[in-house]
Design a protein around this motif. Structure first.
Motif, short mmCIF file in Angstrom:
data_model
loop_
_atom_site.label_atom_id
_atom_site.label_comp_id
_atom_site.label_asym_id
_atom_site.label_seq_id
_atom_site.Cartn_x
_atom_site.Cartn_y
_atom_site.Cartn_z
N LYS A 64 0.83 -1.20 0.00
CA LYS A 64 0.00 0.00 0.00
C LYS A 64 0.87 1.26 0.00
CE LYS A 64 -3.65 2.34 2.61
NZ LYS A 64 -4.51 2.30 3.83
N GLU A 65 1.94 1.24 0.81
CA GLU A 65 2.84 2.39 0.88
C GLU A 65 3.58 2.58 -0.45
OE1 GLU A 65 4.17 2.60 5.57
OE2 GLU A 65 5.09 1.08 4.27
N ASP A 66 3.97 1.47 -1.05
CA ASP A 66 4.65 1.55 -2.34
C ASP A 66 3.76 2.20 -3.39
OD1 ASP A 66 6.78 0.33 -1.15
OD2 ASP A 66 6.49 -1.62 -2.10
N LYS A 67 2.49 1.81 -3.40
CA LYS A 67 1.54 2.36 -4.38
C LYS A 67 1.30 3.84 -4.13
CE LYS A 67 -0.92 -1.88 -5.66
NZ LYS A 67 -2.24 -2.57 -5.67
N MET A 68 1.29 4.23 -2.86
CA MET A 68 1.06 5.64 -2.53
C MET A 68 2.19 6.52 -3.07
SD MET A 68 -0.41 5.41 1.37
CE MET A 68 -0.25 7.17 1.62
N ILE A 69 3.44 6.08 -2.86
CA ILE A 69 4.56 6.90 -3.34
C ILE A 69 4.60 6.88 -4.86
CG2 ILE A 69 6.34 5.08 -3.31
CD1 ILE A 69 6.74 8.79 -2.30
N LYS A 70 4.22 5.75 -5.47
CA LYS A 70 4.17 5.68 -6.94
C LYS A 70 3.15 6.68 -7.49
CE LYS A 70 3.05 2.54 -10.77
NZ LYS A 70 2.17 3.52 -11.42
N GLU A 71 2.00 6.75 -6.85
CA GLU A 71 0.96 7.68 -7.30
C GLU A 71 1.42 9.13 -7.19
OE1 GLU A 71 -2.51 6.83 -5.03
OE2 GLU A 71 -2.93 4.92 -6.04
N LYS A 72 2.15 9.44 -6.11
CA LYS A 72 2.65 10.80 -5.93
C LYS A 72 3.64 11.17 -7.03
CE LYS A 72 0.65 12.22 -2.12
NZ LYS A 72 -0.22 13.45 -2.13
#
Length: 338
Positions: A64-72
Motif C-alpha cells: 500500500k505504501e509503495d503504491k502511494m509513493i508511486k501515485e505521488k
C-alpha cells in the motif's frame, strides 16, 4: 541548524545532569544514518558522547505504501509534462515500469524514481522546463514594468533584463540560479530587483521554502523605508494550492498562474485582394480601373462583350484584344486587374 544543535544539546545535558547516566531518548530525524551522524558530530564532541550508538533499521514497506509513493511521483510527472509532445509515449513507458520488492521503503522510492527519471531524460531533456522558464521571464518583466511604472515614466529609470537563467551570489557567498531576474536602474545604478522562479507543474511547499531562503540570502526588501522602489518576487506555475498561495502572500511573493505552453497568437486575417476580376467586374468598376490608361468607355464595353465568349487569361490577352499597348497601362492599374 545551529538552533537545532543548541536545543538537542541543552535537552540531553539536562537529562544527563538529572539522571547521572545515559538513558534512552527517542529523537525523530528524517534522513540517513550518515546524515544523523553528521548532525551530531558537526556541533562538537560533547553532544556525541551523550548519545549511545544505536541503529534502527527500516523494514520493508507495505504494498500500500509503495503504491502511494508511486501515485505521488506519477501525479507530479503528469502535472509537469501532460500536453507536451511525446507525453503519451513517455507515460506508457512509466506505466510499464515493474514495481520491484526492495529491502525498505527508502530503497523503493529511489528505485522507482530512478526509473521515472530515465524516462524523463529520454523524452524531455530539459526542453519543456526551459521553454516555460523563457515564457515566465516575459511575464515577470511585464509585471515589473507594471509595478515600477511610476518610476519608469521618468527618464532616469530604465529596466535591465536577462533572457536566460541568472546566477546570483547571496550575502552568505552561495550562488543561486534564478529562472527570472529583472533590475530597475536609476542612471545606470541598480535600485530595485525583481526575482522569479518558474515551475511547469503545481507549486509545492518545498519550492516556497527554497525560494524564501534565496530571497533572504539576497536581502530581499519589499518594503523600503524611504521612497526607494521595492524589490519584487514572483512564483510562476500552472497552479498553486490555496493555502500555499496565502503563505506566498505573507512573504510578499506574488503567485502568477500561467499555462504550461504560451498561447499561440492567432494569425492576422489575410485582407481580401484589392484588384478586380476583368472577367466579372461591372462596367463602372472597369472604367475606374482603366482611368488614365487611354482605354475609354467604348473599348471597355467591347471588352465586356468579348469576355462572354472568350474570357481573358492574362493582361497580355487583354491588351491584344483591346488593340492597345501594355505600356499604356501603369503598374498601379495592372495591380488592379486580375
Amino acid at each position: 541548524m545551529e538552533e537545532a544543535h543548541l536545543i538537542f544539546e541543552n535537552l540531553l545535558q539536562r537529562i544527563s545532569d538529572e539522571y547521572k547516566s545515559k538513558i534512552p531518548v527517542l529523537i525523530y530525524l528524517v534522513g540517513t544514518k550518515e546524515t544523523f551522524q553528521l548532525f551530531i558530530k558537526e556541533q562538537n564532541s560533547v553532544l556525541e558522547t551523550l548519545i549511545t550508538n544505536k541503529i534502527i533499521s527500516l523494514g520493508p514497506g507495505s504494498e500500500k505504501e509503495d503504491k502511494m509513493i508511486k501515485e505521488k511521483i506519477d501525479e507530479k510527472f503528469i502535472g509537469a509534462y501532460k500536453g507536451y509532445k511525446d507525453f503519451d509515449f513517455a507515460w506508457q513507458e512509466i506505466q510499464n515500469i515493474p514495481l520491484k520488492k526492495t529491502e525498505n521503503f527508502r530503497a523503493f522510492c529511489q528505485d522507482y524514481a530512478g526509473e521515472v527519471l530515465k524516462v524523463h531524460e529520454k523524452y524531455f531533456p530539459e526542453t519543456p522546463e526551459q521553454k516555460f522558464e523563457g515564457y515566465a521571464s516575459g511575464i515577470v518583466e511585464a509585471k515589473c514594468r507594471e509595478e515600477w511604472g511610476k518610476y519608469l515614466k521618468q527618464k532616469a529609470y530604465t529596466l535591465s533584463t536577462v533572457e536566460t537563467t541568472k546566477e546570483l551570489q547571496g550575502k552568505k557567498g552561495e550562488k543561486h540560479a534564478l529562472d527570472c531576474y529583472v533590475e530597475l536602474l536609476h542612471n545606470g545604478t541598480q535600485v530595485a530587483r525583481g526575482f522569479g522562479e518558474a515551475k511547469n507543474y503545481e507549486l509545492l511547499s518545498s519550492h516556497l521554502e527554497i525560494f524564501s531562503d534565496w530571497l533572504k540570502d539576497f536581502e530581499f526588501n519589499s518594503h523600503p523605508s524611504d521612497n526607494t522602489p521595492p524589490d519584487l518576487a514572483f512564483m510562476i506555475a500552472p497552479s498553486c494550492p490555496s493555502l500555499l498561495e496565502k503563505k506566498l502572500k505573507s512573504k510578499n511573493i506574488e503567485f502568477i498562474q500561467a499555462d504550461k505552453s504560451p498561447p499561440i497568437p492567432k494569425p492576422s486575417p489575410t485582407p481580401p485582394p484589392s484588384g478586380i476580376n476583368i472577367n466579372t467586374a461591372s462596367e463602372s468598376k472597369l472604367i475606374a480601373a482603366f482611368r488614365g490608361s487611354g482605354v475609354y468607355k467604348k473599348s471597355i464595353q467591347q471588352l465586356i462583350i468579348n469576355r462572354e465568349n472568350n474570357p481573358y487569361k492574362n493582361l497580355t490577352h487583354l491588351v491584344s484584344d483591346l488593340k492597345t499597348t501594355k505600356n499604356k497601362i501603369s503598374k498601379k492599374q495592372e495591380a488592379k486587374l486580375q
